[in-house]
Scaffold this active site. Structure first.
Site, PDB file in Angstrom:
ATOM      1  N   LYS A  67       0.838  -1.196   0.000  1.00 61.13           N
ATOM      2  CA  LYS A  67       0.000   0.000   0.000  1.00 61.13           C
ATOM      3  C   LYS A  67       0.876   1.250   0.000  1.00 61.13           C
ATOM      4  O   LYS A  67       2.067   1.181   0.305  1.00 61.13           O
ATOM      5  CB  LYS A  67      -0.942   0.003   1.206  1.00 61.13           C
ATOM      6  CG  LYS A  67      -0.259  -0.121   2.550  1.00 61.13           C
ATOM      7  CD  LYS A  67      -1.302  -0.236   3.654  1.00 61.13           C
ATOM      8  CE  LYS A  67      -0.676  -0.673   4.963  1.00 61.13           C
ATOM      9  NZ  LYS A  67      -1.662  -0.952   5.987  1.00 61.13           N
ATOM     10  N   GLY A  68       0.256   2.347  -0.350  1.00 61.28           N
ATOM     11  CA  GLY A  68       0.970   3.619  -0.339  1.00 61.28           C
ATOM     12  C   GLY A  68       1.315   4.023   1.077  1.00 61.28           C
ATOM     13  O   GLY A  68       0.615   3.674   2.015  1.00 61.28           O
ATOM     14  N   GLY A  70       3.741   7.195   1.718  1.00 62.81           N
ATOM     15  CA  GLY A  70       4.238   8.569   1.837  1.00 62.81           C
ATOM     16  C   GLY A  70       3.170   9.570   2.200  1.00 62.81           C
ATOM     17  O   GLY A  70       3.404  10.494   2.978  1.00 62.81           O
ATOM     18  N   GLU A  71       1.958   9.386   1.632  1.00 66.38           N
ATOM     19  CA  GLU A  71       0.916  10.373   1.871  1.00 66.38           C
ATOM     20  C   GLU A  71       0.379  10.327   3.300  1.00 66.38           C
ATOM     21  O   GLU A  71      -0.336  11.248   3.713  1.00 66.38           O
ATOM     22  CB  GLU A  71      -0.230  10.183   0.879  1.00 66.38           C
ATOM     23  CG  GLU A  71       0.110  10.788  -0.468  1.00 66.38           C
ATOM     24  CD  GLU A  71      -0.830  10.347  -1.574  1.00 66.38           C
ATOM     25  OE1 GLU A  71      -1.790   9.624  -1.270  1.00 66.38           O
ATOM     26  OE2 GLU A  71      -0.576  10.712  -2.721  1.00 66.38           O
TER      27      GLU A  71
END
Lengths: 113, 168
Positions: A67-68, A70-71
């Site tokens: 999963k992402g 950084g955000e």
């Protein structure tokens, strides 16, 4: 290391949004802060060192569990900073319930009136 | 009308005829083809174009090429020696001090000026020195660490460094 670096950047962008950054238009629709001379970007001396931690849970919606990441920093930091400011206002006796980002000194001052 | 200028860039002497209105950064990028120096904002706000002019960190987008006549210039291309990275370049590499890398040449040149004048800068001093350089990716955390890495390496006694290198 890459994930931590991305989170650092995300936190900084979120803090920027919470405290400094906003596209300001005049009544004719003209953008009034279209350059770095007028638009406030967070700088190196606006931040302390960051401490990051993570709760590692694989994503159940894809075979790799990825999963992402950084955000996460960008999502978490604006409410943290704004809530901190509201908390400070409340402890100073100013019962402010809502304040719009970016929390410029003018907006904070107006909220206190 | 062109004006003749003589500049030493990264140790090499260049004599060129330039328009008086030509900005130093465009002289470096377009005439000398040294494209490591970046143009970010064109208004000396972002610091991406920072180079050393006579050893001093200077934003080359607000300096004319003719003003650099008879000056010694160092750009990011001049930092590595004999294929060996400068400690600052190594620091950015080791500490993950960049993501997109656009601000990196300017950050390194500004930090080089800082480390020349202050061998052991505190975190606060590093942040103050870098406040004229924007970074949108890293939140500055790893950039500060990269500069600390370089400061440590540059102030380490030569013998200890060699011993450490031999151990690797």
């Amino acid at each position: 290391m890459i994930v931590e670096g991305q989170i650092h950047g995300g936190v900084a962008q979120g803090v920027g949004q919470a405290l400094f950054e906003g596209a300001e238009y005049d009544e004719n629709g003209q953008l009034t802060n279209a350059s770095y001379m007028d638009y406030c970007m967070p700088r190196a001396d606006d931040f302390p060192m960051f401490e990051t931690g993570s709760q590692v849970t694989p994503c159940p919606h894809n075979p790799l569990g990825v999963k992402g990441a950084g955000e996460a920093g960008t999502i978490g930091s604006p409410p943290a900073v704004v809530n901190a400011v509201l908390d400070a206002l409340w402890s100073g006796g100013h019962k402010v319930k809502d304040i719009r980002m970016p929390l410029t000194s003018e907006r904070v001052w107006r909220a206190m009136q | 009308m062109s004006t003749k200028i003589t500049v030493t860039v990264n140790g090499a002497k260049h004599i060129d005829k330039v328009e008086p209105r030509l900005l130093l950064v465009y002289y470096l990028r377009d005439v000398l083809k040294l494209t490591g120096t970046h143009v970010g904002c064109d208004t000396s706000s972002c610091g991406a174009c920072t180079i050393l002019v006579d050893g001093k960190a200077t934003k080359s987008c607000t300096m004319l090429a003719v003003q650099a006549d008879k000056c010694k210039i160092t750009t990011i291309e001049g930092m590595a020696t004999n294929g060996e990275l400068h400690p600052l370049q190594e620091g950015f590499n080791q500490c993950h001090g960049l993501q997109c890398g656009f601000c990196t040449p300017g950050m390194i040149m500004t930090a080089a000026d800082l480390l020349k004048n202050n061998k052991k800068p505190s975190e606060e001093q590093i942040r103050a020195a870098l406040e004229g350089n924007f970074c949108r990716c890293t939140g500055y955390h790893n950039i500060v660490k990269a500069v600390q890495y370089a400061a440590d390496k540059m102030s380490a006694p030569r013998a200890r460094k060699t011993k450490k290198e031999a151990a690797l």
